[in-house]
Design a protein around this motif. Structure first.
Motif, PDB file in Angstrom:
ATOM      1  N   LYS A 102    -126.661 -30.226 -76.475  1.00  0.00           N
ATOM      2  CA  LYS A 102    -126.811 -30.889 -77.770  1.00  0.00           C
ATOM      3  C   LYS A 102    -127.187 -29.817 -78.781  1.00  0.00           C
ATOM      4  O   LYS A 102    -128.043 -28.967 -78.495  1.00  0.00           O
ATOM      5  CB  LYS A 102    -127.915 -31.938 -77.673  1.00  0.00           C
ATOM      6  CG  LYS A 102    -127.990 -32.827 -78.893  1.00  0.00           C
ATOM      7  CD  LYS A 102    -128.683 -34.148 -78.581  1.00  0.00           C
ATOM      8  CE  LYS A 102    -128.311 -35.179 -79.622  1.00  0.00           C
ATOM      9  NZ  LYS A 102    -128.598 -36.534 -79.145  1.00  0.00           N
ATOM     10  N   THR A 103    -126.556 -29.858 -79.944  1.00  0.00           N
ATOM     11  CA  THR A 103    -126.938 -28.875 -80.964  1.00  0.00           C
ATOM     12  C   THR A 103    -128.347 -29.215 -81.447  1.00  0.00           C
ATOM     13  O   THR A 103    -128.692 -30.393 -81.604  1.00  0.00           O
ATOM     14  CB  THR A 103    -125.967 -28.914 -82.160  1.00  0.00           C
ATOM     15  OG1 THR A 103    -125.998 -30.217 -82.728  1.00  0.00           O
ATOM     16  CG2 THR A 103    -124.563 -28.554 -81.731  1.00  0.00           C
ATOM     17  N   PRO A 104    -129.161 -28.205 -81.656  1.00  0.00           N
ATOM     18  CA  PRO A 104    -130.546 -28.483 -82.069  1.00  0.00           C
ATOM     19  C   PRO A 104    -130.606 -28.881 -83.546  1.00  0.00           C
ATOM     20  O   PRO A 104    -129.743 -28.487 -84.337  1.00  0.00           O
ATOM     21  CB  PRO A 104    -131.244 -27.148 -81.833  1.00  0.00           C
ATOM     22  CG  PRO A 104    -130.162 -26.126 -81.952  1.00  0.00           C
ATOM     23  CD  PRO A 104    -128.892 -26.773 -81.498  1.00  0.00           C
ATOM     24  N   GLY A 105    -131.606 -29.651 -83.888  1.00  0.00           N
ATOM     25  CA  GLY A 105    -131.889 -29.986 -85.295  1.00  0.00           C
ATOM     26  C   GLY A 105    -130.773 -30.730 -85.998  1.00  0.00           C
ATOM     27  O   GLY A 105    -130.621 -30.632 -87.222  1.00  0.00           O
ATOM     28  N   GLY A 106    -129.955 -31.441 -85.224  1.00  0.00           N
ATOM     29  CA  GLY A 106    -128.902 -32.239 -85.837  1.00  0.00           C
ATOM     30  C   GLY A 106    -127.790 -31.433 -86.486  1.00  0.00           C
ATOM     31  O   GLY A 106    -127.043 -31.938 -87.321  1.00  0.00           O
ATOM     32  N   LEU A 107    -127.671 -30.177 -86.087  1.00  0.00           N
ATOM     33  CA  LEU A 107    -126.589 -29.350 -86.646  1.00  0.00           C
ATOM     34  C   LEU A 107    -125.223 -29.876 -86.203  1.00  0.00           C
ATOM     35  O   LEU A 107    -125.091 -30.434 -85.116  1.00  0.00           O
ATOM     36  CB  LEU A 107    -126.718 -27.898 -86.157  1.00  0.00           C
ATOM     37  CG  LEU A 107    -127.851 -27.032 -86.729  1.00  0.00           C
ATOM     38  CD1 LEU A 107    -127.819 -25.643 -86.074  1.00  0.00           C
ATOM     39  CD2 LEU A 107    -127.704 -26.897 -88.250  1.00  0.00           C
ATOM     40  N   ASP A 145    -121.645 -25.639 -87.317  1.00  0.00           N
ATOM     41  CA  ASP A 145    -122.835 -24.974 -87.856  1.00  0.00           C
ATOM     42  C   ASP A 145    -123.598 -24.271 -86.731  1.00  0.00           C
ATOM     43  O   ASP A 145    -124.090 -23.158 -86.901  1.00  0.00           O
ATOM     44  CB  ASP A 145    -123.742 -25.988 -88.578  1.00  0.00           C
ATOM     45  CG  ASP A 145    -123.185 -26.360 -89.947  1.00  0.00           C
ATOM     46  OD1 ASP A 145    -122.253 -25.666 -90.426  1.00  0.00           O
ATOM     47  OD2 ASP A 145    -123.653 -27.353 -90.535  1.00  0.00           O
ATOM     48  N   PHE A 146    -123.688 -24.935 -85.586  1.00  0.00           N
ATOM     49  CA  PHE A 146    -124.374 -24.291 -84.462  1.00  0.00           C
ATOM     50  C   PHE A 146    -123.559 -23.104 -83.949  1.00  0.00           C
ATOM     51  O   PHE A 146    -124.139 -22.077 -83.559  1.00  0.00           O
ATOM     52  CB  PHE A 146    -124.632 -25.294 -83.328  1.00  0.00           C
ATOM     53  CG  PHE A 146    -125.415 -24.688 -82.194  1.00  0.00           C
ATOM     54  CD1 PHE A 146    -126.735 -24.296 -82.359  1.00  0.00           C
ATOM     55  CD2 PHE A 146    -124.819 -24.490 -80.941  1.00  0.00           C
ATOM     56  CE1 PHE A 146    -127.460 -23.721 -81.312  1.00  0.00           C
ATOM     57  CE2 PHE A 146    -125.529 -23.913 -79.886  1.00  0.00           C
ATOM     58  CZ  PHE A 146    -126.853 -23.537 -80.078  1.00  0.00           C
ATOM     59  N   PHE A 147    -122.241 -23.221 -83.977  1.00  0.00           N
ATOM     60  CA  PHE A 147    -121.388 -22.083 -83.605  1.00  0.00           C
ATOM     61  C   PHE A 147    -121.760 -20.870 -84.452  1.00  0.00           C
ATOM     62  O   PHE A 147    -121.972 -19.762 -83.941  1.00  0.00           O
ATOM     63  CB  PHE A 147    -119.911 -22.436 -83.812  1.00  0.00           C
ATOM     64  CG  PHE A 147    -118.965 -21.288 -83.580  1.00  0.00           C
ATOM     65  CD1 PHE A 147    -118.438 -21.045 -82.324  1.00  0.00           C
ATOM     66  CD2 PHE A 147    -118.616 -20.417 -84.618  1.00  0.00           C
ATOM     67  CE1 PHE A 147    -117.580 -19.970 -82.104  1.00  0.00           C
ATOM     68  CE2 PHE A 147    -117.768 -19.347 -84.398  1.00  0.00           C
ATOM     69  CZ  PHE A 147    -117.244 -19.125 -83.144  1.00  0.00           C
ATOM     70  N   ASP A 148    -121.841 -21.084 -85.772  1.00  0.00           N
ATOM     71  CA  ASP A 148    -122.146 -19.969 -86.675  1.00  0.00           C
ATOM     72  C   ASP A 148    -123.562 -19.434 -86.442  1.00  0.00           C
ATOM     73  O   ASP A 148    -123.793 -18.230 -86.451  1.00  0.00           O
ATOM     74  CB  ASP A 148    -121.973 -20.422 -88.135  1.00  0.00           C
ATOM     75  CG  ASP A 148    -120.505 -20.621 -88.500  1.00  0.00           C
ATOM     76  OD1 ASP A 148    -119.645 -19.951 -87.887  1.00  0.00           O
ATOM     77  OD2 ASP A 148    -120.208 -21.463 -89.367  1.00  0.00           O
ATOM     78  N   LYS A 149    -124.492 -20.338 -86.239  1.00  0.00           N
ATOM     79  CA  LYS A 149    -125.896 -19.948 -85.991  1.00  0.00           C
ATOM     80  C   LYS A 149    -125.990 -19.100 -84.722  1.00  0.00           C
ATOM     81  O   LYS A 149    -126.621 -18.036 -84.709  1.00  0.00           O
ATOM     82  CB  LYS A 149    -126.742 -21.225 -85.859  1.00  0.00           C
ATOM     83  CG  LYS A 149    -128.239 -21.005 -85.631  1.00  0.00           C
ATOM     84  CD  LYS A 149    -128.939 -22.375 -85.470  1.00  0.00           C
ATOM     85  CE  LYS A 149    -130.371 -22.226 -84.982  1.00  0.00           C
ATOM     86  NZ  LYS A 149    -131.289 -21.671 -86.008  1.00  0.00           N
ATOM     87  N   LEU A 150    -125.355 -19.582 -83.657  1.00  0.00           N
ATOM     88  CA  LEU A 150    -125.417 -18.877 -82.368  1.00  0.00           C
ATOM     89  C   LEU A 150    -124.753 -17.502 -82.478  1.00  0.00           C
ATOM     90  O   LEU A 150    -125.249 -16.505 -81.933  1.00  0.00           O
ATOM     91  CB  LEU A 150    -124.715 -19.728 -81.301  1.00  0.00           C
ATOM     92  CG  LEU A 150    -124.891 -19.336 -79.839  1.00  0.00           C
ATOM     93  CD1 LEU A 150    -126.338 -19.519 -79.390  1.00  0.00           C
ATOM     94  CD2 LEU A 150    -123.977 -20.171 -78.938  1.00  0.00           C
ATOM     95  N   LEU A 151    -123.650 -17.460 -83.206  1.00  0.00           N
ATOM     96  CA  LEU A 151    -122.946 -16.189 -83.384  1.00  0.00           C
ATOM     97  C   LEU A 151    -123.773 -15.216 -84.231  1.00  0.00           C
ATOM     98  O   LEU A 151    -123.944 -14.049 -83.861  1.00  0.00           O
ATOM     99  CB  LEU A 151    -121.577 -16.451 -84.034  1.00  0.00           C
ATOM    100  CG  LEU A 151    -120.717 -15.223 -84.378  1.00  0.00           C
ATOM    101  CD1 LEU A 151    -120.420 -14.389 -83.128  1.00  0.00           C
ATOM    102  CD2 LEU A 151    -119.399 -15.650 -85.028  1.00  0.00           C
TER     103      LEU A 151
END
Lengths: 409, 409
Positions: free
Chosen positions: B349-354, B358-364
């Motif tokens: 599950k993506t954290p914080g409702g991303l 958006d989580f892809f970009d954050k993780l990258l």
């Protein structure tokens, strides 16, 4: 409730080669101990050449170590292989771009699948006779009406008759069609279109905005340097033609499975959308296909090396010498043979007005030779017969001797 | 005038992995020298095992001599390979006949092509999220309406939502559908259906005379002996289910291209015609396909030998140890991870409702790790993310360390 694609029910009964298999099995059962000679299916019989074997071994070895291992390859095929094909075409004066080439697992899948990027109500023209995959894939896609058992054709298709009068290469259709399948050298007739004949089709296609699907699978068997080996030898063909080709016959690769298609970016279907067919074929291939075997692709790279091409030419020479043996042997019997000089197939007229299947039975029972009834390739194949030059030389010679000695003409 | 199959224009823009590639390329350009860790595509990274390499070498060697050379093989695939698969199923208590098995060049082509034997107006149900080929092949075949950009779904399709509440395994549809695609272990969620859950689908299909297309490509990754590895472990499934499987992942064969489908003769679509689907799939395969590479088939025979199976189990063990490393490492960060025990994919599950992207970009950007946005697999994948366990151990460990150290949760 799951329902079947009813177009399958339209297909005329059975595949040609199943019926041949059935009749041969029956003959063997009734004639135990009699040696049957096969000049039927277009399947290679000679081992692959040393350069190609080395390429395939290298393909396997790369999968054995952590540094050289690769899983899925490039989606249009290995770049080195496509670059080899770009050079291969360049030697014929044809300029193609790397991303206009799509490596596949053979010409048969490409010939069957290419129709799927076109509208399901396209009007389609075929050489008659032709390789059955063109017609069958379009029947399954719903582009035909029903099969007429008496005439041996499907309603809604345009048949371009190939006969003695036109040297087995037809003119473009009288009416407007959307798609045209051309195969040169043709399977089964072995007839090769001249530059002038292809030009007529390209002019027709450009005028009607039709697309030509050109199957060049047997192009490497063309001996006459005046005859075109690719549709792209004709000016502006890249605007109206897709080309399909294969390593199967020219490198003896039938079971290894490797081929390619060319969908030029200049190719246009509907007005104002050049590049769309190229993009949709890429989408088709990346959705329904996951690349040819990486091992086979290493073999293909080896085929296109200087040594590989030299050896492949020798292999082709072997099969074409078979064709010469059959041709020369059978001509003296008085049979009418139309090809076998620029193609590995010999197309002949059945003697005494026999139907194709009657001659099949006669040849099998009298000379114990298996060939392929021309009627299996389309209605205009009736009264004709195909012999294949794929086989070991001694078997070919035995078959020819048996025909000369035993066939009652 | 040639016209395009307009269904291609309905397809939602671009393939998921192209967009990932684009974003990664941009990141690299903006961050030269930063090491990017890939937990994205499900592609194998480890060399093939010794038994399989020996099998493939043997496949090449057979093509090198006149006595062992063979061209085209059996139309449904080499009998020795199919016999190996019959034994493979028998060990799970499943009885299949040799001619119910169709060797192919992988699960992707089979998953894409199988729809073509069904009526073009079939109503189709998919797990949501699912492997995109099921949906895309049915869009191209014309079974959908248009794509809704806001919802991320196609009109006319039935989406069976997989979410936390149902453990990512849905119930059968409420309404009647004709075809149901099921993948277990599912790609991307890694969820595995229990025997009871599959039984519900089989009961539904038998009641509605629907056909289940069961993709078991990841079955060999199932560690729990209680979980079914084949739909045919459920009684009477042979009357309503087709199964697709692959050598790609379990033998590390991704680029070698080998898979199989099972179309039982007992399978029935419309009333009173058992065997017709089997016959039409054979007709489909013999018209549009010419067999998997004979070299790859020799490799497949080796995979199914006792030694091959033992080595493949070790290879799977390696990838599943990767999955454990990712799972254990990421669980301590507080991320919600739902799978990775019976499948090589971890669904989180993506954290914080991303959103997934958006989580892809954050993780990258934060951890320099590439994964796959769940929304790329269907609308219910939004807010989820897939990580793949395919990779070298040290890279996996580095990626996990980087997430633990750098991802700001």
């Amino acid at each position: 409730m799951a329902r079947i694609n009813a177009n399958y029910r339209k297909l005329s009964a059975g595949y040609l080669f199943s019926e041949i298999g059935r009749r041969v099995a029956l003959f063997r059962q009734e004639n135990p101990g009699v040696k049957v000679h096969h000049l039927g299916i277009g399947n290679t019989t000679e081992p692959l050449t040393p350069a190609v074997i080395a390429g395939l071994r290298d393909g396997v070895d790369r999968l054995a170590t952590i540094d050289s291992y690769r899983g899925y390859g490039d989606e249009q095929g290995e770049e080195e292989l496509r670059a080899g094909l770009v050079r291969f075409y360049r030697r014929r004066g044809i300029t193609l771009h790397l991303d206009e080439l799509f490596i596949s697992d053979g010409a048969k899948p490409d010939a069957g699948n290419i129709q799927s990027i076109f509208s399901s109500d396209s009007v389609v023209a075929f050489q008659d006779p032709a390789y059955p995959v063109y017609v069958d894939s379009n029947v399954i896609a719903g582009r035909s009406g029903s099969y007429n058992n008496n005439r041996g054709d499907y309603a809604g298709f345009v048949y371009m008759v190939c006969n003695e009068e036109n040297g087995f290469i037809p003119d473009p259709p009288q009416d407007k069609v959307d798609l045209i399948y051309l195969c040169s050298p043709n399977n089964p007739t072995g007839a090769v279109a001249t530059h002038k004949q292809l030009k007529k089709f390209v002019e027709y296609a450009r005028k009607c905005k039709a697309v030509i699907i050109f199957d060049a699978s047997y192009s490497e068997f063309i001996a006459d340097p005046q005859l075109p080996r690719s549709i792209y030898e004709v000016e502006s063909a890249e605007e109206c033609a897709i080309e399909i080709n294969s390593f199967s016959k020219f490198a003896g690769f039938t079971g290894v499975r490797l081929g390619w298609s060319v969908v030029p970016k200049a190719l246009t279907a509907e007005e104002g959308e050049p590049g769309e067919l190229h993009r949709f074929w890429l989408r088709r291939q990346t959705t329904f296909f996951n690349g040819a075997s990486n091992i086979a692709q290493c073999g293909g790279i080896a085929v296109l090396s200087d040594q590989g091409l030299k050896e492949s030419a020798e292999l082709i020479g072997y099969y074409m010498e078979n064709a010469r043996v059959i041709r020369d042997g059978l001509l003296v019997t008085g049979l009418n043979i139309y090809s076998g000089v620029n193609a590995p197939y010999l197309w002949l007229k059945t003697p005494g007005g026999l139907t194709s299947w009657d001659f099949f039975d006669k040849l099998l029972h009298e000379a114990n030779v298996v060939g392929t009834p021309g009627s299996g390739f389309g209605p205009s194949g009736e009264g004709y017969f195909r012999l294949s030059a794929f086989g070991h030389r001694e078997n070919i010679e035995e078959a020819v001797s048996s025909v000369k000695k035993n066939l009652r003409l």
